[in-house]
Design an enzyme around this catalytic site. Structure first.
Site, PDB file in Angstrom:
ATOM      1  N   HIS A   1       0.881  -1.115  -0.031  1.00 40.18           N
ATOM      2  CA  HIS A   1       0.079  -0.081  -0.021  1.00 40.18           C
ATOM      3  C   HIS A   1       0.809   1.313  -0.009  1.00 40.18           C
ATOM      4  O   HIS A   1       0.256   2.241   0.497  1.00 40.18           O
ATOM      5  CB  HIS A   1      -0.939   0.113   1.315  1.00 40.18           C
ATOM      6  CG  HIS A   1      -2.156  -1.071   0.994  1.00 40.18           C
ATOM      7  ND1 HIS A   1      -2.437  -1.501   2.161  1.00 40.18           N
ATOM      8  CD2 HIS A   1      -2.521  -1.565   0.176  1.00 40.18           C
ATOM      9  CE1 HIS A   1      -3.271  -2.641   1.817  1.00 40.18           C
ATOM     10  NE2 HIS A   1      -3.427  -2.564   0.704  1.00 40.18           N
ATOM     11  N   HIS A   2       1.936   1.230  -0.216  1.00 39.28           N
ATOM     12  CA  HIS A   2       3.064   2.306  -0.313  1.00 39.28           C
ATOM     13  C   HIS A   2       2.375   3.420  -1.520  1.00 39.28           C
ATOM     14  O   HIS A   2       2.715   4.583  -1.126  1.00 39.28           O
ATOM     15  CB  HIS A   2       4.214   1.929  -0.660  1.00 39.28           C
ATOM     16  CG  HIS A   2       4.745   1.679  -2.038  1.00 39.28           C
ATOM     17  ND1 HIS A   2       4.391   0.492  -2.432  1.00 39.28           N
ATOM     18  CD2 HIS A   2       5.364   2.345  -2.907  1.00 39.28           C
ATOM     19  CE1 HIS A   2       5.012   0.467  -3.784  1.00 39.28           C
ATOM     20  NE2 HIS A   2       5.637   1.409  -4.190  1.00 39.28           N
TER      21      HIS A   2
ATOM     22  N   LYS B   1      -2.802  -2.755  -7.963  1.00 37.56           N
ATOM     23  CA  LYS B   1      -3.151  -2.834  -9.282  1.00 37.56           C
ATOM     24  C   LYS B   1      -2.261  -4.483  -9.596  1.00 37.56           C
ATOM     25  O   LYS B   1      -1.245  -4.755  -9.194  1.00 37.56           O
ATOM     26  CB  LYS B   1      -2.523  -2.042 -10.243  1.00 37.56           C
ATOM     27  CG  LYS B   1      -2.727  -2.190 -11.617  1.00 37.56           C
ATOM     28  CD  LYS B   1      -3.634  -1.013 -12.295  1.00 37.56           C
ATOM     29  CE  LYS B   1      -4.245  -1.264 -13.372  1.00 37.56           C
ATOM     30  NZ  LYS B   1      -4.977  -2.477 -13.624  1.00 37.56           N
TER      31      LYS B   1
ATOM     32  N   LYS C   1       7.276  -4.569 -10.089  1.00 31.84           N
ATOM     33  CA  LYS C   1       7.184  -4.226 -11.611  1.00 31.84           C
ATOM     34  C   LYS C   1       6.663  -2.668 -11.623  1.00 31.84           C
ATOM     35  O   LYS C   1       7.212  -2.072 -12.554  1.00 31.84           O
ATOM     36  CB  LYS C   1       6.043  -5.193 -12.201  1.00 31.84           C
ATOM     37  CG  LYS C   1       5.866  -4.992 -13.676  1.00 31.84           C
ATOM     38  CD  LYS C   1       4.832  -6.208 -14.057  1.00 31.84           C
ATOM     39  CE  LYS C   1       5.205  -7.534 -13.563  1.00 31.84           C
ATOM     40  NZ  LYS C   1       4.299  -8.557 -14.189  1.00 31.84           N
TER      41      LYS C   1
ATOM     42  N   ASP D   1       8.127   2.901 -12.986  1.00 33.86           N
ATOM     43  CA  ASP D   1       7.409   4.098 -12.661  1.00 33.86           C
ATOM     44  C   ASP D   1       6.123   4.421 -12.761  1.00 33.86           C
ATOM     45  O   ASP D   1       5.662   5.535 -13.445  1.00 33.86           O
ATOM     46  CB  ASP D   1       8.412   5.427 -13.060  1.00 33.86           C
ATOM     47  CG  ASP D   1       9.698   5.344 -12.625  1.00 33.86           C
ATOM     48  OD1 ASP D   1      10.017   5.251 -11.614  1.00 33.86           O
ATOM     49  OD2 ASP D   1      10.594   5.680 -13.316  1.00 33.86           O
TER      50      ASP D   1
ATOM     51  N   LYS E   1      -2.722  -8.720  -6.762  1.00 37.78           N
ATOM     52  CA  LYS E   1      -3.097  -9.845  -7.911  1.00 37.78           C
ATOM     53  C   LYS E   1      -4.407 -10.617  -7.298  1.00 37.78           C
ATOM     54  O   LYS E   1      -4.628 -10.585  -6.012  1.00 37.78           O
ATOM     55  CB  LYS E   1      -2.252 -10.815  -7.806  1.00 37.78           C
ATOM     56  CG  LYS E   1      -1.986 -11.671  -8.998  1.00 37.78           C
ATOM     57  CD  LYS E   1      -1.400 -10.751 -10.167  1.00 37.78           C
ATOM     58  CE  LYS E   1      -1.437 -11.592 -11.626  1.00 37.78           C
ATOM     59  NZ  LYS E   1      -0.478 -10.667 -12.625  1.00 37.78           N
TER      60      LYS E   1
ATOM     61  N   SER F   1      -2.203  -0.374 -18.953  1.00 36.09           N
ATOM     62  CA  SER F   1      -3.225  -0.320 -17.960  1.00 36.09           C
ATOM     63  C   SER F   1      -3.414   1.040 -17.231  1.00 36.09           C
ATOM     64  O   SER F   1      -4.146   1.550 -16.926  1.00 36.09           O
ATOM     65  CB  SER F   1      -3.217  -1.259 -16.769  1.00 36.09           C
ATOM     66  OG  SER F   1      -3.690  -2.575 -17.464  1.00 36.09           O
TER      67      SER F   1
HETATM   68  P1  NAD Z   1      -3.291 -16.388 -21.604  1.00 35.36           P
HETATM   69  O1  NAD Z   1      -4.366 -17.344 -20.818  1.00 35.36           O
HETATM   70  O2  NAD Z   1      -3.867 -15.573 -22.426  1.00 35.36           O
HETATM   71  O3  NAD Z   1      -2.360 -17.491 -22.356  1.00 35.36           O
HETATM   72  C1  NAD Z   1      -1.563 -18.458 -21.798  1.00 35.36           C
HETATM   73  C2  NAD Z   1      -1.226 -19.645 -22.964  1.00 35.36           C
HETATM   74  O4  NAD Z   1      -0.332 -20.612 -22.373  1.00 35.36           O
HETATM   75  C3  NAD Z   1      -2.610 -20.227 -23.396  1.00 35.36           C
HETATM   76  O5  NAD Z   1      -2.420 -20.324 -24.604  1.00 35.36           O
HETATM   77  C4  NAD Z   1      -2.302 -21.731 -22.752  1.00 35.36           C
HETATM   78  O6  NAD Z   1      -2.723 -22.596 -23.699  1.00 35.36           O
HETATM   79  C5  NAD Z   1      -0.843 -21.743 -22.838  1.00 35.36           C
HETATM   80  N1  NAD Z   1      -0.229 -22.666 -22.019  1.00 35.36           N
HETATM   81  C6  NAD Z   1      -0.942 -23.249 -20.681  1.00 35.36           C
HETATM   82  N2  NAD Z   1      -0.036 -24.146 -20.111  1.00 35.36           N
HETATM   83  C7  NAD Z   1       0.928 -24.267 -20.802  1.00 35.36           C
HETATM   84  C8  NAD Z   1       1.975 -25.127 -21.016  1.00 35.36           C
HETATM   85  N3  NAD Z   1       2.465 -25.967 -19.993  1.00 35.36           N
HETATM   86  N4  NAD Z   1       2.916 -25.185 -21.898  1.00 35.36           N
HETATM   87  C9  NAD Z   1       2.754 -24.186 -23.289  1.00 35.36           C
HETATM   88  N5  NAD Z   1       1.672 -23.520 -23.112  1.00 35.36           N
HETATM   89  C10 NAD Z   1       1.101 -23.567 -22.166  1.00 35.36           C
HETATM   90  O7  NAD Z   1      -2.471 -15.768 -20.482  1.00 35.36           O
HETATM   91  P2  NAD Z   1      -1.543 -14.648 -20.728  1.00 35.36           P
HETATM   92  O8  NAD Z   1      -2.248 -13.363 -20.403  1.00 35.36           O
HETATM   93  O9  NAD Z   1      -0.861 -14.663 -21.944  1.00 35.36           O
HETATM   94  O10 NAD Z   1      -0.419 -14.782 -19.551  1.00 35.36           O
HETATM   95  C11 NAD Z   1       0.701 -15.557 -19.665  1.00 35.36           C
HETATM   96  C12 NAD Z   1       1.671 -15.228 -18.707  1.00 35.36           C
HETATM   97  O11 NAD Z   1       2.091 -13.790 -18.834  1.00 35.36           O
HETATM   98  C13 NAD Z   1       1.126 -15.577 -17.135  1.00 35.36           C
HETATM   99  O12 NAD Z   1       2.486 -15.731 -16.364  1.00 35.36           O
HETATM  100  C14 NAD Z   1       0.779 -14.130 -16.544  1.00 35.36           C
HETATM  101  O13 NAD Z   1       0.747 -13.956 -15.350  1.00 35.36           O
HETATM  102  C15 NAD Z   1       1.941 -13.115 -17.468  1.00 35.36           C
HETATM  103  N6  NAD Z   1       1.481 -11.737 -17.751  1.00 35.36           N
HETATM  104  C16 NAD Z   1       0.248 -11.464 -18.442  1.00 35.36           C
HETATM  105  C17 NAD Z   1      -0.018 -10.004 -18.446  1.00 35.36           C
HETATM  106  C18 NAD Z   1      -1.256  -9.764 -19.530  1.00 35.36           C
HETATM  107  O14 NAD Z   1      -1.323  -8.469 -19.698  1.00 35.36           O
HETATM  108  N7  NAD Z   1      -2.077 -10.707 -19.743  1.00 35.36           N
HETATM  109  C19 NAD Z   1       0.865  -9.155 -18.158  1.00 35.36           C
HETATM  110  C20 NAD Z   1       1.941  -9.666 -17.467  1.00 35.36           C
HETATM  111  C21 NAD Z   1       2.299 -11.022 -17.215  1.00 35.36           C
END
Ligand code: NAD
Length: 472
Positions: free
Chosen positions: A66-67, A72, A96, A101, A108, A364
């Protein structure tokens, strides 16, 4: 190995990395403890009606720090969601935001479901009930805590969330800013959908542009011809692969949960996605070789590996076999702390998640600002900019007697649209943050970019607490 003899959990891995970096700072232990812990953890259950009765769903929202407010962070729908994972992801969000910044604390959320097993109607019920629970406990609001998409969620879920929030807060002028990653028609911003993958691209491009660092890895500077493997073809992985391909990389391997494919001559990302949509599998793509397991793809011979699916896929077991010279962490926490040490010793460059996938939260932030301003970015300045440049061109033509071609004139007088401003703000953020981390690595004298990134964000958060007067 953790104290209990088990491999460290995801949150423990985050904290191992934190502790390593904290040793390079001189903040008192109490302040470091405050930066590290999760401020609020809300775990709850609720029932939903399914065909043959009722099912109780488990869910979480964790506000790590909460700093700065609001907090988010995304909401994840997955059967593997658990409290440790949500805490780890919330903590990563704090670090992150500090790195790029973005003036938020980290948070989460997670719902323990496999979204593929529910109808759209049921998913809507689950999402709306989850939101109502957050409203009841004051865990959502434009100035409190602002969710976004993550694994298993997207624009559709964000639209349900904003609608439910508004039902509880009718007339709230800033209500739309309670969640980001919304469809454009519901207050979303252009460029948010692809922002994380685009940010991954900008970050990798910046790392590869440094001739000195590339020489140390035995690589040529620039993206042209670099062989890339991407795990996960979801939001992050698909967009990262697409932009890297457009930037000159050769995508030699793509992995999904059902298996992986490779082709040393390169795979066309759009064509693979189309094939997967049509056949419901990535396998048997014309011209490519099938690999039975997605894990094998991580060990393919390539220059850049982008894990963009889930956490803890690079462990101390497979790290010694990873051939990529650069690992660009698209997913959160794909490399365990032990694997990270092995990769450091091997000289692999790991571009850490807490920097590389920050494009999503950066855009975002722009969406949140747009919602609070109640005006589309570029709306006020576009016409004015175009008219000014038009006048400048006309004066140049008059003074030099040379006329610009119609195409040149169009390019030179283009006033920025929302998408132009979003992408340029994202590009600048990723470039500035990369160079900040790289310089920090040199001044601190640590051996990896992750530690440098942690040092930088710990310092920023610690100073926030000091300025709040909480710590001397
Ligand atoms: P998503 O659900 O859109 O896509 C994830 C994909 O990974 C899916 O297509 C799924 O079928 C596939 N998958 C699942 N298990 C797998 C495996 N064992 N091997 C290969 N593929 C596999 O999710 P996303 O939003 O793309 O998020 C993916 C990662 O990125 C997560 O760690 C998430 O926390 C991180 N992330 C997402 C965002 C965002 O804006 N969406 C932002 C920052 C970080």
């Amino acid at each position: 190995m953790a104290a209990n003899g088990h491999p460290p959990s995801f949150f423990e891995n985050v904290n191992i990395n934190f502790d390593k970096a904290a040793a390079y700072t001189n903040h008192p232990q109490g302040l470091l403890d405050q930066v590290k812990i999760c401020n609020s953890v809300y775990q709850f259950q609720f029932p939903i009606q399914v065909e043959d009765g009722y099912e109780v769903i488990s869910a979480w929202r964790v506000e790590h720090s909460h700093h700065k407010l609001p907090t988010k962070g995304g909401i994840r729908y997955s059967e593997d969601v658990n409290e440790d994972e949500v805490k780890a992801l919330a903590a990563l969000m704090t670090y992150k935001c500090a790195i790029v910044d973005v003036p938020f604390g980290g948070a989460k959320g997670g719902i323990k479901i496999d979204p593929k097993k529910y109808s759209v109607h049921q998913l809507q019920k689950i999402t709306r009930r989850y939101t109502a629970e957050l409203v009841k406990k004051n865990f959502i609001g434009p100035g409190i805590d602002v969710p976004a998409p993550d694994y298993g969620t997207g624009e559709r879920e964000m639209a349900w969330i904003v609608d439910t929030y508004m039902a509880f807060n009718s007339g709230s002028i800033d209500g739309q800013a309670c969640v980001t990653g919304k469809p454009i028609t519901q207050g979303g911003i252009r460029g948010r959908r692809e922002a994380t993958g685009r940010g991954v691209f900008f970050g990798i491009r910046e790392a590869c542009a440094n001739a000195e660092d590339m020489k140390a890895l035995g690589l040529k500077p620039g993206l042209e011809g670099k062989r890339v493997v991407v795990q996960g073809l979801g939001n992050v992985g698909y967009h990262a692969a697409k932009f890297l391909q457009e930037g000159g990389c050769l995508i030699v391997g793509l992995a999904e949960y059902e298996g992986a494919i490779y082709n040393l001559k390169g795979l066309d990302v759009e064509a693979v996605v189309k094939h997967r949509k049509e056949t419901r599998s990535i396998l048997n793509f014309p011209g490519a070789t099938n690999m039975a397991s997605t894990a094998e793809a991580l060990e393919l011979d390539c220059d850049i590996l982008v894990p963009a699916a889930l956490e803890s896929v690079i462990t101390k077991e497979n790290a010694p076999r990873i051939k990529a010279k650069i690992i660009g962490e698209g997913a959160n926490g794909p490399t365990t702390a032990e694997a990270g040490e092995i990769l450091n010793r091997k000289g692999t460059m790991v571009i850490p998640d807490m920097y590389l996938n920050a494009g999503g939260v950066t855009v975002s932030y722009f969406e949140w600002l747009k919602n609070l301003q109640h005006v589309r970015m570029g709306r006020m300045a576009k016409r004015f900019t175009e008219t000014s440049f038009d006048q400048l061109i006309a004066t140049l033509e008059q003074k030099t007697g040379k006329m610009f071609l119609e195409d040149e004139r169009k390019k030179l007088t283009h006033g920025p649209d929302e998408i132009d401003l979003v992408n340029s703000g994202l590009e600048d953020t990723m470039i500035v943050a990369y160079n900040e981390i790289r310089e920090r690595k040199m001044t601190v004298g640590c051996d990896d970019l992750r530690t440098a990134a942690f040092v930088s964000s710990i310092d920023k958060i610690a100073h926030s607490y000091i300025e709040l007067g909480i710590f001397p």
